[in-house]
Write a protein that holds these residues in place. Sequence first.
Motif, mmCIF file in Angstrom:
data_model
loop_
_atom_site.group_PDB
_atom_site.id
_atom_site.type_symbol
_atom_site.label_atom_id
_atom_site.label_comp_id
_atom_site.label_asym_id
_atom_site.label_seq_id
_atom_site.Cartn_x
_atom_site.Cartn_y
_atom_site.Cartn_z
ATOM 1 N N ILE A 51 0.835 -1.206 0.000
ATOM 2 C CA ILE A 51 0.000 0.000 0.000
ATOM 3 C C ILE A 51 0.869 1.256 0.000
ATOM 4 O O ILE A 51 0.603 2.210 -0.746
ATOM 5 C CB ILE A 51 -0.957 -0.017 1.205
ATOM 6 C CG1 ILE A 51 -1.985 -1.141 1.036
ATOM 7 C CG2 ILE A 51 -1.651 1.331 1.364
ATOM 8 C CD1 ILE A 51 -2.825 -1.395 2.269
ATOM 9 N N MET A 52 1.920 1.262 0.807
ATOM 10 C CA MET A 52 2.776 2.451 0.889
ATOM 11 C C MET A 52 3.549 2.696 -0.405
ATOM 12 O O MET A 52 3.694 3.840 -0.839
ATOM 13 C CB MET A 52 3.718 2.340 2.079
ATOM 14 C CG MET A 52 2.964 2.399 3.402
ATOM 15 S SD MET A 52 3.992 2.539 4.827
ATOM 16 C CE MET A 52 4.683 4.133 4.582
ATOM 17 N N ILE A 53 4.025 1.629 -1.019
ATOM 18 C CA ILE A 53 4.756 1.796 -2.278
ATOM 19 C C ILE A 53 3.805 2.298 -3.366
ATOM 20 O O ILE A 53 4.136 3.222 -4.125
ATOM 21 C CB ILE A 53 5.448 0.477 -2.687
ATOM 22 C CG1 ILE A 53 6.599 0.190 -1.735
ATOM 23 C CG2 ILE A 53 5.938 0.538 -4.128
ATOM 24 C CD1 ILE A 53 7.223 -1.182 -1.906
ATOM 25 N N GLY A 54 2.611 1.710 -3.432
ATOM 26 C CA GLY A 54 1.624 2.171 -4.415
ATOM 27 C C GLY A 54 1.235 3.614 -4.183
ATOM 28 O O GLY A 54 1.132 4.412 -5.127
ATOM 29 N N GLY A 55 1.019 3.975 -2.918
ATOM 30 C CA GLY A 55 0.672 5.358 -2.600
ATOM 31 C C GLY A 55 1.791 6.326 -2.942
ATOM 32 O O GLY A 55 1.538 7.427 -3.439
ATOM 33 N N LEU A 71 -4.300 9.787 -9.474
ATOM 34 C CA LEU A 71 -3.301 8.725 -9.564
ATOM 35 C C LEU A 71 -2.956 8.170 -8.183
ATOM 36 O O LEU A 71 -2.633 6.983 -8.061
ATOM 37 C CB LEU A 71 -2.056 9.224 -10.282
ATOM 38 C CG LEU A 71 -2.249 9.543 -11.764
ATOM 39 C CD1 LEU A 71 -0.975 10.115 -12.363
ATOM 40 C CD2 LEU A 71 -2.683 8.304 -12.516
ATOM 41 N N LEU A 72 -3.046 9.005 -7.152
ATOM 42 C CA LEU A 72 -2.813 8.522 -5.800
ATOM 43 C C LEU A 72 -3.816 7.431 -5.446
ATOM 44 O O LEU A 72 -3.441 6.358 -4.945
ATOM 45 C CB LEU A 72 -2.905 9.672 -4.786
ATOM 46 C CG LEU A 72 -2.826 9.284 -3.312
ATOM 47 C CD1 LEU A 72 -1.459 8.708 -2.992
ATOM 48 C CD2 LEU A 72 -3.119 10.476 -2.440
ATOM 49 N N ILE A 73 -5.077 7.665 -5.735
ATOM 50 C CA ILE A 73 -6.122 6.681 -5.430
ATOM 51 C C ILE A 73 -5.934 5.416 -6.269
ATOM 52 O O ILE A 73 -6.014 4.297 -5.755
ATOM 53 C CB ILE A 73 -7.517 7.302 -5.653
ATOM 54 C CG1 ILE A 73 -7.745 8.416 -4.632
ATOM 55 C CG2 ILE A 73 -8.602 6.247 -5.557
ATOM 56 C CD1 ILE A 73 -8.974 9.261 -4.909
ATOM 57 N N VAL A 74 -5.642 5.586 -7.535
ATOM 58 C CA VAL A 74 -5.466 4.429 -8.423
ATOM 59 C C VAL A 74 -4.296 3.569 -7.952
ATOM 60 O O VAL A 74 -4.412 2.342 -7.838
ATOM 61 C CB VAL A 74 -5.257 4.903 -9.885
ATOM 62 C CG1 VAL A 74 -4.813 3.760 -10.776
ATOM 63 C CG2 VAL A 74 -6.525 5.537 -10.417
ATOM 64 N N PHE A 80 -2.667 -2.022 -2.827
ATOM 65 C CA PHE A 80 -3.478 -2.911 -1.997
ATOM 66 C C PHE A 80 -3.625 -4.277 -2.669
ATOM 67 O O PHE A 80 -3.464 -5.320 -2.022
ATOM 68 C CB PHE A 80 -4.853 -2.283 -1.744
ATOM 69 C CG PHE A 80 -5.755 -3.130 -0.904
ATOM 70 C CD1 PHE A 80 -5.522 -3.271 0.453
ATOM 71 C CD2 PHE A 80 -6.831 -3.781 -1.467
ATOM 72 C CE1 PHE A 80 -6.355 -4.061 1.236
ATOM 73 C CE2 PHE A 80 -7.674 -4.565 -0.699
ATOM 74 C CZ PHE A 80 -7.433 -4.710 0.655
ATOM 75 N N ALA A 81 -3.896 -4.288 -3.968
ATOM 76 C CA ALA A 81 -4.035 -5.550 -4.701
ATOM 77 C C ALA A 81 -2.721 -6.332 -4.702
ATOM 78 O O ALA A 81 -2.711 -7.556 -4.516
ATOM 79 C CB ALA A 81 -4.499 -5.280 -6.128
#
Length: 116
Positions: A51-55, A71-74, A80-81
Amino acid sequence: MAQEPDPERLRALEARLAEAKGSKAKPAAAGKDFSQAEVAWRMVLELTSGIMIGGSIGYGLDYLFGTRPILLIVFLLFGFAAGIRTVMGTARDMQERQLRAQAIETQAEHSAGTEG
């Protein structure tokens, strides 16, 4: 000069030592068994790091392109996935280890029962 160790002599020595101890020697590649708490923490860290890396990626791209917060939400959802996928893989690996250990244990009990 130091002599190269003979693999056959080493195996024979290990077998004699195991026989002298009265128990079978465990293979060195067996690895360490992890406690339930260690596995749980590993899964938590895998999920939160995804989650942190994606965010972070999403925030960085939003900053570059000026598209806050799309893009932050995406990328939070992508993180998360990815975290869930990694946790599921860890759970699958742990289950396979447990099943292998149970099979070995059952096989050892069966062979001990037929020896007597």
